[in-house]
Each structure stands twice: as structure tokens, then as C-alpha cells.
Design a protein around this motif. Structure first.
Motif, PDB file in Angstrom:
ATOM      1  N   LEU A  27       0.823  -1.198   0.000  1.00 52.48           N
ATOM      2  CA  LEU A  27       0.000   0.000   0.000  1.00 52.48           C
ATOM      3  C   LEU A  27       0.865   1.258   0.000  1.00 52.48           C
ATOM      4  O   LEU A  27       0.646   2.188  -0.785  1.00 52.48           O
ATOM      5  CB  LEU A  27      -0.939   0.010   1.208  1.00 52.48           C
ATOM      6  CG  LEU A  27      -1.829   1.240   1.360  1.00 52.48           C
ATOM      7  CD1 LEU A  27      -2.813   1.311   0.202  1.00 52.48           C
ATOM      8  CD2 LEU A  27      -2.554   1.198   2.684  1.00 52.48           C
ATOM      9  N   GLN A  28       1.872   1.272   0.854  1.00 51.35           N
ATOM     10  CA  GLN A  28       2.758   2.433   0.916  1.00 51.35           C
ATOM     11  C   GLN A  28       3.584   2.575  -0.357  1.00 51.35           C
ATOM     12  O   GLN A  28       3.868   3.682  -0.808  1.00 51.35           O
ATOM     13  CB  GLN A  28       3.656   2.356   2.152  1.00 51.35           C
ATOM     14  CG  GLN A  28       2.894   2.601   3.433  1.00 51.35           C
ATOM     15  CD  GLN A  28       3.769   2.510   4.662  1.00 51.35           C
ATOM     16  OE1 GLN A  28       4.911   2.067   4.600  1.00 51.35           O
ATOM     17  NE2 GLN A  28       3.212   2.930   5.795  1.00 51.35           N
ATOM     18  N   SER A  29       3.945   1.480  -0.970  1.00 50.78           N
ATOM     19  CA  SER A  29       4.670   1.523  -2.241  1.00 50.78           C
ATOM     20  C   SER A  29       3.800   2.164  -3.322  1.00 50.78           C
ATOM     21  O   SER A  29       4.270   3.010  -4.093  1.00 50.78           O
ATOM     22  CB  SER A  29       5.077   0.108  -2.645  1.00 50.78           C
ATOM     23  OG  SER A  29       5.684   0.118  -3.920  1.00 50.78           O
ATOM     24  N   ARG A  30       2.513   1.772  -3.351  1.00 53.17           N
ATOM     25  CA  ARG A  30       1.598   2.382  -4.323  1.00 53.17           C
ATOM     26  C   ARG A  30       1.423   3.879  -4.042  1.00 53.17           C
ATOM     27  O   ARG A  30       1.381   4.693  -4.957  1.00 53.17           O
ATOM     28  CB  ARG A  30       0.239   1.683  -4.274  1.00 53.17           C
ATOM     29  CG  ARG A  30       0.252   0.310  -4.885  1.00 53.17           C
ATOM     30  CD  ARG A  30      -1.133  -0.308  -4.864  1.00 53.17           C
ATOM     31  NE  ARG A  30      -1.064  -1.717  -5.191  1.00 53.17           N
ATOM     32  CZ  ARG A  30      -1.891  -2.636  -4.723  1.00 53.17           C
ATOM     33  NH1 ARG A  30      -2.871  -2.282  -3.909  1.00 53.17           N
ATOM     34  NH2 ARG A  30      -1.759  -3.882  -5.073  1.00 53.17           N
ATOM     35  N   GLN A  31       1.304   4.196  -2.758  1.00 55.38           N
ATOM     36  CA  GLN A  31       1.161   5.600  -2.393  1.00 55.38           C
ATOM     37  C   GLN A  31       2.402   6.396  -2.800  1.00 55.38           C
ATOM     38  O   GLN A  31       2.294   7.531  -3.282  1.00 55.38           O
ATOM     39  CB  GLN A  31       0.906   5.739  -0.885  1.00 55.38           C
ATOM     40  CG  GLN A  31      -0.463   5.274  -0.467  1.00 55.38           C
ATOM     41  CD  GLN A  31      -0.645   5.280   1.045  1.00 55.38           C
ATOM     42  OE1 GLN A  31       0.323   5.312   1.795  1.00 55.38           O
ATOM     43  NE2 GLN A  31      -1.897   5.222   1.483  1.00 55.38           N
ATOM     44  N   LEU A  32       3.572   5.816  -2.618  1.00 56.62           N
ATOM     45  CA  LEU A  32       4.809   6.492  -3.031  1.00 56.62           C
ATOM     46  C   LEU A  32       4.851   6.671  -4.547  1.00 56.62           C
ATOM     47  O   LEU A  32       5.318   7.702  -5.046  1.00 56.62           O
ATOM     48  CB  LEU A  32       6.038   5.725  -2.555  1.00 56.62           C
ATOM     49  CG  LEU A  32       6.350   5.848  -1.068  1.00 56.62           C
ATOM     50  CD1 LEU A  32       7.492   4.924  -0.693  1.00 56.62           C
ATOM     51  CD2 LEU A  32       6.695   7.278  -0.713  1.00 56.62           C
ATOM     52  N   GLU A  33       4.364   5.678  -5.291  1.00 58.62           N
ATOM     53  CA  GLU A  33       4.300   5.820  -6.744  1.00 58.62           C
ATOM     54  C   GLU A  33       3.359   6.961  -7.135  1.00 58.62           C
ATOM     55  O   GLU A  33       3.666   7.752  -8.024  1.00 58.62           O
ATOM     56  CB  GLU A  33       3.834   4.512  -7.387  1.00 58.62           C
ATOM     57  CG  GLU A  33       4.865   3.412  -7.363  1.00 58.62           C
ATOM     58  CD  GLU A  33       4.316   2.094  -7.908  1.00 58.62           C
ATOM     59  OE1 GLU A  33       3.157   2.075  -8.387  1.00 58.62           O
ATOM     60  OE2 GLU A  33       5.044   1.099  -7.856  1.00 58.62           O
ATOM     61  N   VAL A  34       2.207   7.056  -6.462  1.00 62.00           N
ATOM     62  CA  VAL A  34       1.247   8.123  -6.740  1.00 62.00           C
ATOM     63  C   VAL A  34       1.879   9.473  -6.405  1.00 62.00           C
ATOM     64  O   VAL A  34       1.774  10.435  -7.176  1.00 62.00           O
ATOM     65  CB  VAL A  34      -0.061   7.906  -5.959  1.00 62.00           C
ATOM     66  CG1 VAL A  34      -0.947   9.134  -6.016  1.00 62.00           C
ATOM     67  CG2 VAL A  34      -0.796   6.693  -6.493  1.00 62.00           C
ATOM     68  N   VAL A  35       2.558   9.548  -5.265  1.00 57.30           N
ATOM     69  CA  VAL A  35       3.216  10.796  -4.876  1.00 57.30           C
ATOM     70  C   VAL A  35       4.315  11.152  -5.880  1.00 57.30           C
ATOM     71  O   VAL A  35       4.445  12.307  -6.289  1.00 57.30           O
ATOM     72  CB  VAL A  35       3.779  10.697  -3.435  1.00 57.30           C
ATOM     73  CG1 VAL A  35       4.716  11.842  -3.125  1.00 57.30           C
ATOM     74  CG2 VAL A  35       2.652  10.648  -2.432  1.00 57.30           C
ATOM     75  N   GLY A  36       5.093  10.159  -6.294  1.00 60.64           N
ATOM     76  CA  GLY A  36       6.144  10.405  -7.293  1.00 60.64           C
ATOM     77  C   GLY A  36       5.559  10.890  -8.603  1.00 60.64           C
ATOM     78  O   GLY A  36       6.085  11.823  -9.224  1.00 60.64           O
ATOM     79  N   SER A  37       4.465  10.288  -9.018  1.00 61.33           N
ATOM     80  CA  SER A  37       3.803  10.715 -10.247  1.00 61.33           C
ATOM     81  C   SER A  37       3.290  12.148 -10.101  1.00 61.33           C
ATOM     82  O   SER A  37       3.428  12.967 -11.018  1.00 61.33           O
ATOM     83  CB  SER A  37       2.651   9.767 -10.568  1.00 61.33           C
ATOM     84  OG  SER A  37       1.946  10.209 -11.683  1.00 61.33           O
ATOM     85  N   ALA A  38       2.699  12.457  -8.951  1.00 63.83           N
ATOM     86  CA  ALA A  38       2.210  13.820  -8.712  1.00 63.83           C
ATOM     87  C   ALA A  38       3.374  14.812  -8.700  1.00 63.83           C
ATOM     88  O   ALA A  38       3.257  15.931  -9.220  1.00 63.83           O
ATOM     89  CB  ALA A  38       1.445  13.884  -7.396  1.00 63.83           C
TER      90      ALA A  38
END
Length: 122
Positions: A27-38
Motif C-alpha cells: 500500500l505504501q509503495s503504491r502511495q509512493l508511486e502516486v506521490v512520485g507521479s504527482a
């Protein structure tokens, strides 16, 4: 047996905690990907704004140069107009003298014409 039950219970508890941790990591990995994309999108937009601001500054500099050229042209036209005004004032100043000179010229021309007429009749 009791030791086996305790071990099994502890093993199940550890496995459950491990699964919960794995889910948390995913979950945190996905969140980090979303944050990185943002963050990448924000950087892209910031770069666009910076490029746009630079283009606006270049355009403003060009407009300022044109305004300066118009101001210089306006000053040149004013200097020329001042020259014309000075010339007109000089002509106005010399006009009475020219009129009197021209009247004398017309009198002399008439007198010369009369003398020439008399001479031709003789």
C-alpha cells in the motif's frame, strides 16, 4: 503438546503480522508511486510556467524596445517640427523687408518698361 500449541499460535501470529506488514508495504509503495507521479506532474507544470514567464519577459522586452523606438521617433519629429517653426518665424521676420524690396523691384520694372517703350518709339 502445549508447547506445540504455543508455537503454532505464535507462528500464526507472526504470519498474520507478516501478511499485514506486506500489505502495508504494498500500500505504501503504491502511495509512493502516486506521490512520485504527482511530483513529476508538478515539476512538469512548474517548468511550463517558468518557460511561459520567460517568454512573457522576452515579449515585454521586445515591447519596451519598440516603445523606446517610438519615443525616439517622436522626439525626432518634434525636433523637425521645431525646425519648421523656427524657419517659419525667420520667414515671417524677413517678409516685410522682402515686400518692400519686391515693391521697389516692381517700380523699377515699370520704370524700365516705360523707358524701353519710349526708346522703341523713337
Amino acid at each position: 503438546m502445549r508447547l506445540k500449541q504455543e508455537f503454532t499460535r505464535a507462528d500464526v501470529s507472526v504470519k498474520y503480522r507478516c501478511l499485514v506488514l506486506e500489505k502495508t508495504v504494498v500500500l505504501q509503495s503504491r502511495q509512493l508511486e502516486v506521490v512520485g507521479s504527482a511530483m513529476n506532474e508538478a515539476r512538469r507544470r512548474i517548468n511550463y510556467v517558468v518557460e511561459y514567464a520567460l517568454a512573457v519577459n522576452r515579449r515585454a522586452d521586445e515591447v519596451n524596445r519598440r516603445v523606446d523606438r517610438v519615443a525616439e521617433y517622436s522626439q525626432a519629429v518634434k525636433r523637425r517640427a521645431d525646425g519648421v517653426i523656427e524657419y517659419a518665424a525667420a520667414v515671417d521676420h524677413q517678409l516685410p523687408e522682402f515686400k518692400s524690396f519686391y515693391l521697389r523691384h516692381l517700380h523699377w520694372k515699370g520704370a524700365i518698361g516705360a523707358v524701353a517703350g519710349l526708346m522703341s518709339s523713337i
